[in-house]
Design an enzyme around this catalytic site. Sequence first.
Site, PDB file in Angstrom:
ATOM      1  N   TYR A  65       0.717  -1.159   0.382  1.00  0.00           N
ATOM      2  CA  TYR A  65       0.113   0.279  -0.008  1.00  0.00           C
ATOM      3  C   TYR A  65       0.899   1.038   0.213  1.00  0.00           C
ATOM      4  CZ  TYR A  65       0.984   1.017   4.529  1.00  0.00           C
ATOM      5  OH  TYR A  65       1.301   1.397   6.134  1.00  0.00           O
ATOM      6  N   CYS A  66       0.283   2.466  -0.133  1.00  0.00           N
ATOM      7  CA  CYS A  66       0.872   3.876  -0.795  1.00  0.00           C
ATOM      8  C   CYS A  66      -0.083   4.598  -0.220  1.00  0.00           C
ATOM      9  CB  CYS A  66       1.798   3.943  -2.018  1.00  0.00           C
ATOM     10  SG  CYS A  66       0.500   3.769  -3.266  1.00  0.00           S
ATOM     11  N   HIS A  67      -0.367   5.997  -0.251  1.00  0.00           N
ATOM     12  CA  HIS A  67      -0.577   7.247  -0.513  1.00  0.00           C
ATOM     13  C   HIS A  67      -1.629   6.701  -1.211  1.00  0.00           C
ATOM     14  CE1 HIS A  67      -1.501  11.523   0.348  1.00  0.00           C
ATOM     15  NE2 HIS A  67      -2.885  11.441   0.994  1.00  0.00           N
ATOM     16  N   GLY A  69      -2.516   4.452  -3.155  1.00  0.00           N
ATOM     17  CA  GLY A  69      -2.567   3.314  -4.767  1.00  0.00           C
ATOM     18  C   GLY A  69      -1.677   3.052  -5.661  1.00  0.00           C
ATOM     19  N   ILE A  94      -4.237   3.931   0.974  1.00  0.00           N
ATOM     20  CA  ILE A  94      -4.058   4.176   3.234  1.00  0.00           C
ATOM     21  C   ILE A  94      -4.960   5.779   3.178  1.00  0.00           C
ATOM     22  CG2 ILE A  94      -1.935   5.563   3.416  1.00  0.00           C
ATOM     23  CD1 ILE A  94      -1.483   4.394   6.101  1.00  0.00           C
TER      24      ILE A  94
END
Length: 108
Positions: A65-67, A69, A94
């Site tokens: 996951y990242c900020h 996607g 996230i």
Amino acid sequence: MVFQISPRELADAIAAGKPVYLIDVRKPWEHERAALPGSLLVPLDELTERADEIEPPPGALVVAYCHHGVRSLSAAALLDRLGLPGVASLRGGIDAWSREIDPSLPRY
């Protein structure tokens, strides 16, 4: 093609007690601001060099996951090429998690 998992699907898997292995591919400052519990921080630009640190337990759902996607899509594809198949990307990152699942998690 990289598999994407929705925040709801991930939350349901966690709630059901399924083994989940979370890989945060954001920068350290982002991880400090907001992170999913138990996630391993391996920034995308370090992923190739640090891939040997990624050791999910057998049968675990592996989710990058990242900020929002985007980086996690790249991370999942890279990990697949490096021999770790079946890595999912958290759709919407996230940010979507904090909007849909846990509003107490800071957004940025």
